[in-house]
Structures are given as C-alpha cells and as structure tokens.
Design a protein around this motif. Sequence first.
Motif, PDB file in Angstrom:
ATOM      1  N   GLU A 126      -5.422  17.047 -16.172  1.00 54.10           N
ATOM      2  CA  GLU A 126      -5.853  15.958 -17.022  1.00 54.10           C
ATOM      3  C   GLU A 126      -5.179  14.825 -16.694  1.00 54.10           C
ATOM      4  N   LEU A 127      -5.958  13.834 -16.224  1.00 54.71           N
ATOM      5  CA  LEU A 127      -5.215  12.352 -16.075  1.00 54.71           C
ATOM      6  C   LEU A 127      -5.967  11.233 -16.713  1.00 54.71           C
ATOM      7  N   THR A 128      -5.197  10.309 -16.990  1.00 54.91           N
ATOM      8  CA  THR A 128      -5.787   9.246 -17.465  1.00 54.91           C
ATOM      9  C   THR A 128      -6.431   8.507 -16.130  1.00 54.91           C
ATOM     10  N   ILE A 129      -7.252   7.480 -16.211  1.00 57.92           N
ATOM     11  CA  ILE A 129      -7.997   6.627 -15.234  1.00 57.92           C
ATOM     12  C   ILE A 129      -6.794   5.863 -14.363  1.00 57.92           C
ATOM     13  N   PRO A 130      -5.972   5.209 -15.040  1.00 55.58           N
ATOM     14  CA  PRO A 130      -4.797   4.709 -14.384  1.00 55.58           C
ATOM     15  C   PRO A 130      -3.772   5.729 -13.708  1.00 55.58           C
ATOM     16  N   GLU A 131      -3.542   7.043 -14.109  1.00 57.37           N
ATOM     17  CA  GLU A 131      -2.973   7.796 -13.320  1.00 57.37           C
ATOM     18  C   GLU A 131      -3.774   8.666 -12.222  1.00 57.37           C
ATOM     19  N   LEU A 132      -4.946   8.550 -12.273  1.00 56.89           N
ATOM     20  CA  LEU A 132      -5.821   9.090 -11.151  1.00 56.89           C
ATOM     21  C   LEU A 132      -5.744   7.920 -10.268  1.00 56.89           C
ATOM     22  N   GLU A 133      -5.534   6.698 -10.435  1.00 56.94           N
ATOM     23  CA  GLU A 133      -5.611   5.540  -9.434  1.00 56.94           C
ATOM     24  C   GLU A 133      -4.305   5.819  -8.609  1.00 56.94           C
ATOM     25  N   GLN A 134      -3.372   6.017  -9.504  1.00 56.71           N
ATOM     26  CA  GLN A 134      -1.893   6.134  -9.129  1.00 56.71           C
ATOM     27  C   GLN A 134      -1.681   7.170  -8.088  1.00 56.71           C
ATOM     28  N   TYR A 135      -2.159   8.541  -8.482  1.00 58.13           N
ATOM     29  CA  TYR A 135      -1.668   9.662  -7.700  1.00 58.13           C
ATOM     30  C   TYR A 135      -2.736  10.105  -6.747  1.00 58.13           C
ATOM     31  N   SER A 136      -4.117   9.299  -6.636  1.00 63.65           N
ATOM     32  CA  SER A 136      -4.918   9.922  -5.710  1.00 63.65           C
ATOM     33  C   SER A 136      -4.635   8.921  -4.537  1.00 63.65           C
ATOM     34  N   PHE A 139     -14.442   7.162 -19.111  1.00 66.16           N
ATOM     35  CA  PHE A 139     -13.701   8.008 -19.725  1.00 66.16           C
ATOM     36  C   PHE A 139     -12.348   7.574 -19.787  1.00 66.16           C
ATOM     37  N   GLU A 140     -11.626   8.175 -20.832  1.00 68.20           N
ATOM     38  CA  GLU A 140     -10.260   7.841 -21.003  1.00 68.20           C
ATOM     39  C   GLU A 140      -9.450   8.855 -20.019  1.00 68.20           C
ATOM     40  N   THR A 141      -9.703   9.992 -20.120  1.00 66.72           N
ATOM     41  CA  THR A 141      -9.223  10.904 -19.348  1.00 66.72           C
ATOM     42  C   THR A 141     -10.216  11.813 -18.569  1.00 66.72           C
ATOM     43  N   VAL A 142      -9.942  12.382 -17.297  1.00 67.39           N
ATOM     44  CA  VAL A 142     -10.761  13.083 -16.575  1.00 67.39           C
ATOM     45  C   VAL A 142      -9.883  14.235 -16.027  1.00 67.39           C
ATOM     46  N   PHE A 143     -10.722  15.481 -15.475  1.00 69.78           N
ATOM     47  CA  PHE A 143      -9.942  16.518 -14.945  1.00 69.78           C
ATOM     48  C   PHE A 143     -10.368  16.825 -13.597  1.00 69.78           C
ATOM     49  N   PRO A 144      -9.547  16.342 -12.655  1.00 68.93           N
ATOM     50  CA  PRO A 144      -9.910  16.892 -11.094  1.00 68.93           C
ATOM     51  C   PRO A 144      -9.334  18.230 -10.788  1.00 68.93           C
ATOM     52  N   ALA A 145      -9.673  18.661  -9.865  1.00 70.20           N
ATOM     53  CA  ALA A 145      -9.178  20.057  -9.438  1.00 70.20           C
ATOM     54  C   ALA A 145      -7.586  19.915  -8.708  1.00 70.20           C
ATOM     55  N   CYS A 172     -19.663  16.310 -17.851  1.00 66.79           N
ATOM     56  CA  CYS A 172     -19.138  14.783 -17.164  1.00 66.79           C
ATOM     57  C   CYS A 172     -17.769  14.485 -17.002  1.00 66.79           C
ATOM     58  N   ARG A 173     -16.735  14.997 -17.657  1.00 71.64           N
ATOM     59  CA  ARG A 173     -15.527  14.713 -17.659  1.00 71.64           C
ATOM     60  C   ARG A 173     -14.576  15.353 -16.507  1.00 71.64           C
ATOM     61  N   ILE A 174     -15.321  16.267 -15.828  1.00 73.42           N
ATOM     62  CA  ILE A 174     -14.611  16.787 -14.655  1.00 73.42           C
ATOM     63  C   ILE A 174     -14.777  15.909 -13.331  1.00 73.42           C
ATOM     64  N   ALA A 175     -13.751  15.498 -12.828  1.00 69.92           N
ATOM     65  CA  ALA A 175     -13.709  14.498 -11.927  1.00 69.92           C
ATOM     66  C   ALA A 175     -13.931  15.434 -10.448  1.00 69.92           C
ATOM     67  N   LYS A 176     -15.142  15.471 -10.205  1.00 65.62           N
ATOM     68  CA  LYS A 176     -15.486  16.383  -8.885  1.00 65.62           C
ATOM     69  C   LYS A 176     -15.220  15.634  -7.612  1.00 65.62           C
TER      70      LYS A 176
END
Length: 154
Positions: A133-143, A118-124, A41-45
Amino acid sequence: MSVERVKSYFKDMGMEERVLEFEVSSATVELAAQALHCEPCRIAKTLSFHVGERIVLIVAAGDAKIDNPKYKAKFGTKAKMLSYEEAEPLIGHAVGGVCPFAVNEGVEVYLDESLKRFETVFPACGSSNSAIELTIPELEQYSKYAEWIDVCKL
C-alpha cells in the motif's frame, strides 16, 4: 524469485516490512481486491507494452482500461501488450506480479491519471501473491516514473 528482488529494492529504503504476501493469489485485479479487502479500483495494475524498441509500463487504476486513441496520441503507435512469455525476461517480473519496482534497466514507467483520485493504491510486488500500500507521492518516488499520462478510460 521476483518478490525477493522487490523486497531487496524496498529494503534499501527501509520499507521491506510493508510488502504484503498472501496465502491466496493476487494475480488479477479481482483477486488482489479480495486478498486486500479493498475496492478493485484501488488496485494499481501495471500494464506492459512494446513501443517500438522500448518497453513501457503503465500503472493504472484497477477499473481503468487503455483508451486506444489516447494511447496512440501519446506514444505514436497502437497499443501492443507484451506476451505472457515476454514479460519476465523483458521486465524482470512475470505476469501476475508485474509492478513498477526493481524492473530491468531501460524499462520506462508511466503513471496514469486514473490513480490520482485515491489517497493510497495497491501495486503488486513482483509475485502473484504480493502487494504494497502506497500513497500517490510514494508511488511516484518508488516507481521512478517518467511522467503522469492520460491514456485510460474508466
């Protein structure tokens, strides 16, 4: 190679060392979870769709599935995924490594609510054997996402 494109993208932010590369495939949620020793579930597909003339990426939790009525309510059309052959030329990443980073110009990125638990997730990271591995705020920023949406079911 797409992973090099993503590493270059993260290098500009001083984060290229956080990109993980594996000896084994991480091309599916299950394989990525095994490679990372985490829950699937923590894999960010990252799922890719045609929405009229637009190309849309939806990043969702590994255990989430597109909910067709919610998707249609959000995008005004039935969900139509990109084919295997279309992914790399239209997104910039091949199937198995599709991610929301360093994508082609005009590709829209959306984050699904399923990730928020989740606190952190793992996108490809652009290849079938990479992740970060990124926090949700990092995922927002970098995506460089457009918005949070709710188009999945668990």
